[in-house]
Design a protein around this motif. Structure first.
Motif, short mmCIF file in Angstrom:
data_model
loop_
_atom_site.label_atom_id
_atom_site.label_comp_id
_atom_site.label_asym_id
_atom_site.label_seq_id
_atom_site.Cartn_x
_atom_site.Cartn_y
_atom_site.Cartn_z
N ALA A 111 10.39 -24.13 -10.00
CA ALA A 111 10.70 -23.18 -11.06
C ALA A 111 10.03 -23.57 -12.37
O ALA A 111 9.46 -22.72 -13.07
N VAL A 112 10.08 -24.86 -12.72
CA VAL A 112 9.43 -25.32 -13.96
C VAL A 112 7.93 -25.12 -13.89
O VAL A 112 7.29 -24.65 -14.86
N ALA A 113 7.32 -25.49 -12.74
CA ALA A 113 5.87 -25.31 -12.59
C ALA A 113 5.50 -23.83 -12.67
O ALA A 113 4.50 -23.46 -13.32
N GLY A 114 6.29 -22.97 -12.01
CA GLY A 114 5.99 -21.55 -12.09
C GLY A 114 6.15 -20.99 -13.49
O GLY A 114 5.38 -20.11 -13.91
N TYR A 115 7.14 -21.50 -14.25
CA TYR A 115 7.35 -21.00 -15.61
C TYR A 115 6.17 -21.37 -16.52
O TYR A 115 5.68 -20.53 -17.28
N GLY A 122 -1.26 -15.56 -15.66
CA GLY A 122 -1.21 -14.12 -15.91
C GLY A 122 -2.26 -13.68 -16.91
O GLY A 122 -2.87 -12.61 -16.76
N GLU A 123 -2.48 -14.51 -17.92
CA GLU A 123 -3.52 -14.18 -18.91
C GLU A 123 -4.91 -14.19 -18.28
O GLU A 123 -5.73 -13.29 -18.53
N ARG A 127 -7.53 -11.07 -17.71
CA ARG A 127 -8.91 -11.13 -18.19
C ARG A 127 -9.93 -11.19 -17.06
O ARG A 127 -11.12 -11.44 -17.31
N ALA A 128 -9.48 -10.99 -15.85
CA ALA A 128 -10.39 -11.11 -14.71
C ALA A 128 -11.59 -10.16 -14.80
O ALA A 128 -12.73 -10.59 -14.57
N PRO A 129 -11.40 -8.86 -15.16
CA PRO A 129 -12.59 -8.01 -15.30
C PRO A 129 -13.54 -8.50 -16.38
O PRO A 129 -14.77 -8.47 -16.20
N GLN A 130 -12.98 -8.96 -17.51
CA GLN A 130 -13.82 -9.48 -18.57
C GLN A 130 -14.57 -10.73 -18.14
O GLN A 130 -15.75 -10.91 -18.44
N ILE A 131 -13.85 -11.60 -17.42
CA ILE A 131 -14.49 -12.83 -16.93
C ILE A 131 -15.61 -12.48 -15.95
O ILE A 131 -16.71 -13.06 -16.00
N GLY A 132 -15.36 -11.48 -15.10
CA GLY A 132 -16.40 -11.09 -14.15
C GLY A 132 -17.63 -10.54 -14.82
O GLY A 132 -18.77 -10.89 -14.47
N SER A 133 -17.45 -9.67 -15.81
CA SER A 133 -18.60 -9.11 -16.52
C SER A 133 -19.34 -10.17 -17.33
O SER A 133 -20.57 -10.16 -17.41
N GLU A 134 -18.57 -11.12 -17.91
CA GLU A 134 -19.22 -12.17 -18.69
C GLU A 134 -20.02 -13.11 -17.79
O GLU A 134 -21.14 -13.51 -18.13
N VAL A 135 -19.46 -13.44 -16.66
CA VAL A 135 -20.20 -14.27 -15.71
C VAL A 135 -21.44 -13.55 -15.21
O VAL A 135 -22.52 -14.14 -15.08
#
Length: 412
Positions: A111-115, A122-123, A127-135
């Motif tokens: 629970a602590v690790a997941g928190y 999640g952040e 930002r996955a689409p942004q990371i993909g376009s930047e890469v």
């Protein structure tokens, strides 16, 4: 020759004709040949039945994999934590109470690790689409090469359509499926699987040595009872030592990677260190996934591509050192596994159970090898799972306990 009461002639065994015998062949030789033929047929029947049983077991495992996964996980957790429960019982703590404490501690840790990881992960997912376009922008040269390959594929498709216009229609299908959707589906079901496994582990640990006694009582002979108890205790000892050592090694690796990425200047190095700790429980693929993810994030975080490449290079270097030097030195004396058997087991369990299978593959292999070391009929298979046989024979010649059947401390 004698006359029976019914008036017929009774033939004595000495006067009986020798059916199937040729000139110069003794009756004992003929009976021995017949016995060998029957034994050979029995061996063939046994092999056929064994193959049929393995095929049926494999089919049942495949269709019941969703049900078997929490059971296998619970059994491995029970084998790992049983020595701890037994040690607490020696100081007066009941098995039920210690089982509840251990499960609460494990659940609190998850629970602590997941928190702490939910926010950064999640952040990064947002930002996955942004990371993909930047890469893609920073790796434009490589993408141009991929585009040229795509153009070649389109030309092949056009040629296939042109050929189909004069004859039979030809379709070119691009399979867009891959391991990522399967991994995502596996990760989505980890929570419920883990909860079910922890509940079953709680019941198994709270039962104390109940199942140990049942296994011993099921053995018919005294030496079988001793062997069964020795196998169970040795499996518990080896799996608990292995998982304990691997957990400590992975924690050290996570700290080292976090410090290295902090020195380079990558944002959220503690998150990457924690991810390295978790991913390294998956042999082979954990280091690859961590290196690729950290490299993609570094390309977005830094303006210079050569400087950003220091992140995946550092990650891969540290995991290579851990896998080839640290783990063999700390674990190899208690555990010696063939790299081919590890790779095949990991590949099979990933296919069967996805990400959880990658985590459970090597612990399951440790259990299998520990059982094979104590069962004479399985020693050949256990030898295949082991590493260098020359190293193993040297250890056995040097340690008299090994000749008595105990596993030796071996070098990886």
């Amino acid at each position: 020759m004698a006359i029976s009461e019914t008036g017929g002639a009774e033939v004595s065994p000495k006067d009986a004709p020798k059916v199937g015998l040729t000139d110069g062949e003794a009756p004992d030789d003929w009976q021995h040949e017949l016995t060998e033929q029957r034994l050979s047929e029995l061996r063939k029947i046994r092999r056929l039945m064994l193959c049929s049983f393995l095929l049926a077991a494999f089919t049942a495992t495949y269709f019941a994999r969703d049900v078997l996964l929490p059971i296998v996980l619970a059994v491995l957790l029970t084998l790992t934590l049983r020595p701890v429960v037994r040690g607490l019982q020696r100081i007066g703590i009941p098995p039920g109470f210690s089982a509840v404490l251990l499960m609460l501690a494990i659940g609190l840790g998850f629970a602590v690790a997941g928190y702490f990881l939910s926010g950064p992960i999640g952040e990064m997912a947002a930002r996955a689409p942004q990371i993909g376009s930047e890469v893609q922008r920073k790796l434009a040269g490589l993408m141009d090469r991929l585009a040229s390959i795509r153009e070649v594929g389109e030309q092949v498709t056009e040629m296939a359509d042109a050929a189909g216009a004069t004859g039979e229609k030809v379709e070119v299908v691009v399979d867009q499926s891959g391991p990522i959707p399967s991994a995502v589906g596996s990760v989505a079901s980890i929570g419920s699987t883990l909860v079910a496994a922890m509940i079953l582990t709680l019941f198994l640990l709270a039962s104390g040595d109940f199942y140990h006694r049942r296994i011993v009582e099921a053995s018919p002979k005294l030496h079988d009872k001793k062997r069964a108890l020795t196998i169970v205790r040795d499996v518990e000892k080896q799996i608990s030592r292995y998982l304990g050592a691997i957990t400590v090694i992975n924690a050290g690796l996570g700290v080292a990677i976090g410090i290295a990425l902090w020195i380079i200047g990558l944002p959220m190095p503690h998150v990457w260190g924690t991810l390295a700790f978790l991913l390294n429980f998956m042999p082979f693929i954990g280091a690859i996934i961590g290196t690729a993810a950290a490299g993609a994030f570094a390309l977005v975080s830094f303006d210079s591509v050569p400087y950003a490449l220091l992140v995946p290079l550092s990650y891969f270097t540290l995991t290579t050192i851990e896998g080839n030097f640290v783990t063999p030195m700390l674990v190899g004396r208690r555990l010696e596994l063939n790299i081919v058997s590890v790779f095949v087991t990991v590949a099979f369990w990933i296919w069967l159970w996805g990400v959880p299978g990658a985590v459970l593959a090597v612990p399951f292999l440790v259990v299998v090898k520990a059982v094979c070391d104590h069962v004479p009929s399985l020693k050949a298979f256990g030898g295949f799972l082991s590493g260098d046989p020359a190293m193993r024979s040297d250890d056995q010649e040097g340690d008299p306990k090994d000749r008595a059947g105990k596993p030796a401390a071996r070098h990886a």
